[in-house]
Design a protein around this motif. Structure first.
Motif, PDB file in Angstrom:
ATOM      1  N   TRP A   1       0.808  -1.209   0.000  1.00 42.88           N
ATOM      2  CA  TRP A   1       0.000   0.000   0.000  1.00 42.88           C
ATOM      3  C   TRP A   1       0.852   1.275   0.000  1.00 42.88           C
ATOM      4  O   TRP A   1       0.328   2.376  -0.151  1.00 42.88           O
ATOM      5  CB  TRP A   1      -0.897   0.004   1.249  1.00 42.88           C
ATOM      6  N   SER A   2       2.157   1.118   0.170  1.00 45.25           N
ATOM      7  CA  SER A   2       3.018   2.294   0.355  1.00 45.25           C
ATOM      8  C   SER A   2       3.570   2.818  -0.971  1.00 45.25           C
ATOM      9  O   SER A   2       3.476   2.159  -2.015  1.00 45.25           O
ATOM     10  CB  SER A   2       4.184   1.948   1.281  1.00 45.25           C
ATOM     11  N   GLU A   3       4.151   3.991  -0.900  1.00 44.66           N
ATOM     12  CA  GLU A   3       4.778   4.588  -2.078  1.00 44.66           C
ATOM     13  C   GLU A   3       6.032   3.824  -2.492  1.00 44.66           C
ATOM     14  O   GLU A   3       6.518   3.992  -3.607  1.00 44.66           O
ATOM     15  CB  GLU A   3       5.123   6.052  -1.801  1.00 44.66           C
ATOM     16  N   ASN A   4       6.553   2.984  -1.597  1.00 46.90           N
ATOM     17  CA  ASN A   4       7.750   2.196  -1.903  1.00 46.90           C
ATOM     18  C   ASN A   4       7.450   1.002  -2.794  1.00 46.90           C
ATOM     19  O   ASN A   4       8.358   0.290  -3.215  1.00 46.90           O
ATOM     20  CB  ASN A   4       8.415   1.709  -0.613  1.00 46.90           C
ATOM     21  N   CYS A   5       6.176   0.759  -3.051  1.00 50.93           N
ATOM     22  CA  CYS A   5       5.753  -0.362  -3.890  1.00 50.93           C
ATOM     23  C   CYS A   5       4.990   0.191  -5.086  1.00 50.93           C
ATOM     24  O   CYS A   5       4.189   1.111  -4.942  1.00 50.93           O
ATOM     25  CB  CYS A   5       4.859  -1.299  -3.084  1.00 50.93           C
ATOM     26  N   SER A   6       5.226  -0.373  -6.248  1.00 56.97           N
ATOM     27  CA  SER A   6       4.504   0.078  -7.439  1.00 56.97           C
ATOM     28  C   SER A   6       3.565  -1.019  -7.934  1.00 56.97           C
ATOM     29  O   SER A   6       3.796  -2.213  -7.711  1.00 56.97           O
ATOM     30  CB  SER A   6       5.486   0.442  -8.557  1.00 56.97           C
ATOM     31  N   THR A   7       2.523  -0.586  -8.606  1.00 52.79           N
ATOM     32  CA  THR A   7       1.601  -1.545  -9.210  1.00 52.79           C
ATOM     33  C   THR A   7       2.326  -2.370 -10.264  1.00 52.79           C
ATOM     34  O   THR A   7       2.047  -3.567 -10.414  1.00 52.79           O
ATOM     35  CB  THR A   7       0.383  -0.808  -9.801  1.00 52.79           C
ATOM     36  N   GLU A   8       3.268  -1.778 -10.949  1.00 51.89           N
ATOM     37  CA  GLU A   8       4.057  -2.513 -11.945  1.00 51.89           C
ATOM     38  C   GLU A   8       4.816  -3.661 -11.286  1.00 51.89           C
ATOM     39  O   GLU A   8       4.874  -4.772 -11.819  1.00 51.89           O
ATOM     40  CB  GLU A   8       5.023  -1.578 -12.674  1.00 51.89           C
ATOM     41  N   HIS A   9       5.404  -3.389 -10.116  1.00 49.31           N
ATOM     42  CA  HIS A   9       6.127  -4.436  -9.380  1.00 49.31           C
ATOM     43  C   HIS A   9       5.161  -5.558  -8.984  1.00 49.31           C
ATOM     44  O   HIS A   9       5.482  -6.747  -9.128  1.00 49.31           O
ATOM     45  CB  HIS A   9       6.801  -3.846  -8.144  1.00 49.31           C
ATOM     46  N   LEU A  10       3.978  -5.175  -8.507  1.00 48.27           N
ATOM     47  CA  LEU A  10       2.987  -6.186  -8.125  1.00 48.27           C
ATOM     48  C   LEU A  10       2.538  -7.009  -9.325  1.00 48.27           C
ATOM     49  O   LEU A  10       2.319  -8.213  -9.208  1.00 48.27           O
ATOM     50  CB  LEU A  10       1.795  -5.524  -7.441  1.00 48.27           C
ATOM     51  N   ASN A  11       2.414  -6.368 -10.489  1.00 53.61           N
ATOM     52  CA  ASN A  11       2.051  -7.111 -11.703  1.00 53.61           C
ATOM     53  C   ASN A  11       3.113  -8.147 -12.049  1.00 53.61           C
ATOM     54  O   ASN A  11       2.778  -9.266 -12.478  1.00 53.61           O
ATOM     55  CB  ASN A  11       1.826  -6.153 -12.872  1.00 53.61           C
ATOM     56  N   GLU A  12       4.373  -7.802 -11.871  1.00 57.13           N
ATOM     57  CA  GLU A  12       5.451  -8.770 -12.111  1.00 57.13           C
ATOM     58  C   GLU A  12       5.378  -9.923 -11.112  1.00 57.13           C
ATOM     59  O   GLU A  12       5.533 -11.087 -11.481  1.00 57.13           O
ATOM     60  CB  GLU A  12       6.820  -8.087 -12.058  1.00 57.13           C
TER      61      GLU A  12
END
Length: 99
Positions: A59-70
């Motif tokens: 949920w933080s700014e340190n994580c991106s949706t792109e990273h989660l998609n990977e």
């Protein structure tokens, strides 16, 4: 086997034997509710395990949706469907929130 997997296995034995006793009108709703509740429990169990290992921050700014998609693609390939549900839910929440 996780505790929720064991729970599902035990409940399914009962459901399989009695599912036809539920009227057609309510059978799908019953099983959909069972699915959602079981998935929620499995997801919560896995998230707790991950937090206990020091993981988090979707949920933080340190994580991106792109990273989660990977990560989602990786876990689909691994065949870990509970992780797939959790990561997909994280992506869903971030997108719905406009993160």
């Amino acid at each position: 086997m996780t505790s929720e997997e064991q729970n599902i296995k035990e409940k399914w034995q009962s459901f399989r034997n009695g599912i036809n006793s539920i009227s057609d009108e309510y059978r799908e709703e019953f099983m959909d509710t069972e699915l959602v509740n079981s998935a929620k429990n499995a997801m919560a169990e896995k998230l707790l395990d991950s937090r206990n290992k020091g993981r988090g921050g979707w949920w933080s700014e340190n994580c991106s949706t792109e990273h989660l998609n990977e990560l989602l693609k990786e876990h689909v390939n691994k065949g870990d469907m509970v992780d797939v549900m959790n990561i997909a839910a994280m992506i869903y929440y971030r997108e719905a929130a406009g993160m």
